[in-house]
Motif scaffolding. Structure first.
Motif, PDB file in Angstrom:
ATOM      1  N   VAL A   7       0.828  -1.190   0.000  1.00 14.03           N
ATOM      2  CA  VAL A   7       0.000   0.000   0.000  1.00 14.03           C
ATOM      3  C   VAL A   7       0.866   1.244   0.000  1.00 14.03           C
ATOM      4  CG1 VAL A   7      -1.815   1.241   1.221  1.00 14.03           C
ATOM      5  CG2 VAL A   7      -1.758  -1.239   1.298  1.00 14.03           C
ATOM      6  N   GLN A   8       0.694   2.085  -0.984  1.00 16.33           N
ATOM      7  CA  GLN A   8       1.355   3.381  -1.016  1.00 16.33           C
ATOM      8  C   GLN A   8       0.247   4.433  -0.977  1.00 16.33           C
ATOM      9  OE1 GLN A   8       4.658   3.648  -0.963  1.00 16.33           O
ATOM     10  NE2 GLN A   8       4.966   1.446  -1.093  1.00 16.33           N
ATOM     11  N   PHE A   9       0.493   5.528  -0.293  1.00 19.45           N
ATOM     12  CA  PHE A   9      -0.541   6.525  -0.157  1.00 19.45           C
ATOM     13  C   PHE A   9      -0.074   7.900  -0.631  1.00 19.45           C
ATOM     14  CE2 PHE A   9      -1.642   3.442   3.184  1.00 19.45           C
ATOM     15  CZ  PHE A   9      -2.845   3.041   2.650  1.00 19.45           C
ATOM     16  N   PRO A  46      -6.216   3.852   5.979  1.00 17.30           N
ATOM     17  CA  PRO A  46      -5.732   3.704   7.358  1.00 17.30           C
ATOM     18  C   PRO A  46      -6.037   4.966   8.155  1.00 17.30           C
ATOM     19  CG  PRO A  46      -3.916   4.199   5.897  1.00 17.30           C
ATOM     20  CD  PRO A  46      -5.115   3.997   5.014  1.00 17.30           C
ATOM     21  N   ASN A  47      -6.068   4.823   9.461  1.00 15.93           N
ATOM     22  CA  ASN A  47      -6.407   5.960  10.315  1.00 15.93           C
ATOM     23  C   ASN A  47      -5.451   7.136  10.138  1.00 15.93           C
ATOM     24  OD1 ASN A  47      -8.505   4.455  11.320  1.00 15.93           O
ATOM     25  ND2 ASN A  47      -7.412   3.798  13.161  1.00 15.93           N
ATOM     26  N   LYS A  52      -4.764  12.771   8.360  1.00 16.16           N
ATOM     27  CA  LYS A  52      -4.080  13.725   7.493  1.00 16.16           C
ATOM     28  C   LYS A  52      -5.081  14.490   6.645  1.00 16.16           C
ATOM     29  CE  LYS A  52      -0.522  15.539   5.285  1.00 16.16           C
ATOM     30  NZ  LYS A  52       0.486  16.412   5.924  1.00 16.16           N
ATOM     31  N   GLN A  53      -6.051  13.780   6.124  1.00 23.32           N
ATOM     32  CA  GLN A  53      -7.026  14.401   5.239  1.00 23.32           C
ATOM     33  C   GLN A  53      -8.043  15.239   5.998  1.00 23.32           C
ATOM     34  OE1 GLN A  53      -8.465  10.847   3.271  1.00 23.32           O
ATOM     35  NE2 GLN A  53      -7.065  11.109   1.550  1.00 23.32           N
ATOM     36  N   MET A 193       4.374   9.443   8.911  1.00 27.95           N
ATOM     37  CA  MET A 193       4.385   9.223   7.464  1.00 27.95           C
ATOM     38  C   MET A 193       2.977   9.199   6.881  1.00 27.95           C
ATOM     39  SD  MET A 193       7.367   6.299   7.237  1.00 27.95           S
ATOM     40  CE  MET A 193       7.277   6.238   5.436  1.00 27.95           C
ATOM     41  N   SER A 194       1.976   9.469   7.723  1.00 27.17           N
ATOM     42  CA  SER A 194       0.570   9.458   7.286  1.00 27.17           C
ATOM     43  C   SER A 194       0.180   8.152   6.620  1.00 27.17           C
ATOM     44  CB  SER A 194       0.289  10.636   6.337  1.00 27.17           C
ATOM     45  OG  SER A 194       0.538  11.866   6.980  1.00 27.17           O
ATOM     46  N   GLY A 195       0.770   7.048   7.097  1.00 28.57           N
ATOM     47  CA  GLY A 195       0.418   5.737   6.576  1.00 28.57           C
ATOM     48  C   GLY A 195       1.076   5.372   5.264  1.00 28.57           C
ATOM     49  N   GLN A 196       1.937   6.221   4.718  1.00 29.08           N
ATOM     50  CA  GLN A 196       2.568   5.900   3.436  1.00 29.08           C
ATOM     51  C   GLN A 196       3.558   4.749   3.593  1.00 29.08           C
ATOM     52  OE1 GLN A 196       3.631   9.226   0.784  1.00 29.08           O
ATOM     53  NE2 GLN A 196       3.108  10.561   2.489  1.00 29.08           N
ATOM     54  N   GLY A 197       3.510   3.804   2.648  1.00 26.41           N
ATOM     55  CA  GLY A 197       4.451   2.701   2.625  1.00 26.41           C
ATOM     56  C   GLY A 197       4.065   1.492   3.451  1.00 26.41           C
TER      57      GLY A 197
END
Length: 229
Positions: A7-9, A46-47, A52-53, A193-197
């Protein structure tokens, strides 16, 4: 059974899709063993990304997990507060059931499990063990509508030790607490990382996938507007 989704965000692209991977044999379109569908970032974000949004978003507590051979650290994120929670000296089914109980008690809906990565960015033998445990646990979690993710944990033990020293935790107490603090560092990195990676561990069972997409029942005390029909 489960398969992993890398998952990449990219935060500026709301149409980004989760992409499933499997062996060529299971990609056969005629095989009932493997059916894939694109899961959009809007369906099961993801939370960390939700926060972040939308900084005012109210839901979504997270448990950070630092899996060890004999000890497992657990940390908790509620809102912008992240803290070490406990260290469990359990294994196998007993560990999984206890983690589910803790999530129930703390109203968490996702698990962020640290994945061991070497200094050169490669996975290790311990990575395979963690993946195996996470895959099995993801099935149990999905039955309740909860999600399981893997987060690179390289360096979090050192970060945890430095944090404890800076916080003035006595040397005699560090050994018994470091696993929980390492789990806290896993959560800190995940939110930073706001869930990235991260990787979403998605059960192969389509019914369980649907439960994950629907999520757990919402607490009407926390969302009173849902009573207004």
């Amino acid at each position: 059974m489960v398969f992993m989704l890398s998952v990449q965000f990219p935060l500026l692209s709301p149409t980004t899709l989760y992409k499933g991977t499997c062996s060529p044999a299971l990609r056969n379109k005629d095989s009932y063993l493997y059916r894939t569908r694109a899961l959009s970032i809007d369906e099961i974000p993801p939370n960390a990304l939700r926060r972040k949004q939308n900084p005012s978003w109210r839901g979504g507590f997270s448990l950070g997990i630092d899996l060890g051979n004999s000890r497992t650290g657990v940390a908790l994120s509620k809102g912008y507060s992240i803290r070490p929670l406990t260290v469990l000296e359990l294994r196998g089914q007993k560990l999984e059931l206890r983690l589910l109980d803790i999530a129930e008690e703390e109203e968490a809906d996702e698990f962020i499990i640290g994945l061991p990565i070497s200094s050169d960015g490669k996975e290790t033998a311990q990575s395979n063990i963690v993946r195996s445990v996470a895959g099995r646990f993801a099935v149990r979690a999905a039955e309740r509508g909860w999600r399981v993710y893997l987060q690179n944990e390289h360096g979090t033990s050192t970060e945890a030790l430095n944090f404890m020293i800076n916080m003035g935790v006595k040397k005699s107490s560090r050994q018994g607490k470091i696993d929980a603090y390492a789990a806290m560092m896993v959560l800190e990195r995940y939110f930073a990382m706001s869930g990235q990676g991260i990787e979403l561990i998605l059960p192969k069972d389509l019914g369980l996938q649907e439960k994950i997409q629907q999520g757990p029942p919402r607490d009407v005390d926390f969302f009173p507007e849902e009573l207004e029909d």
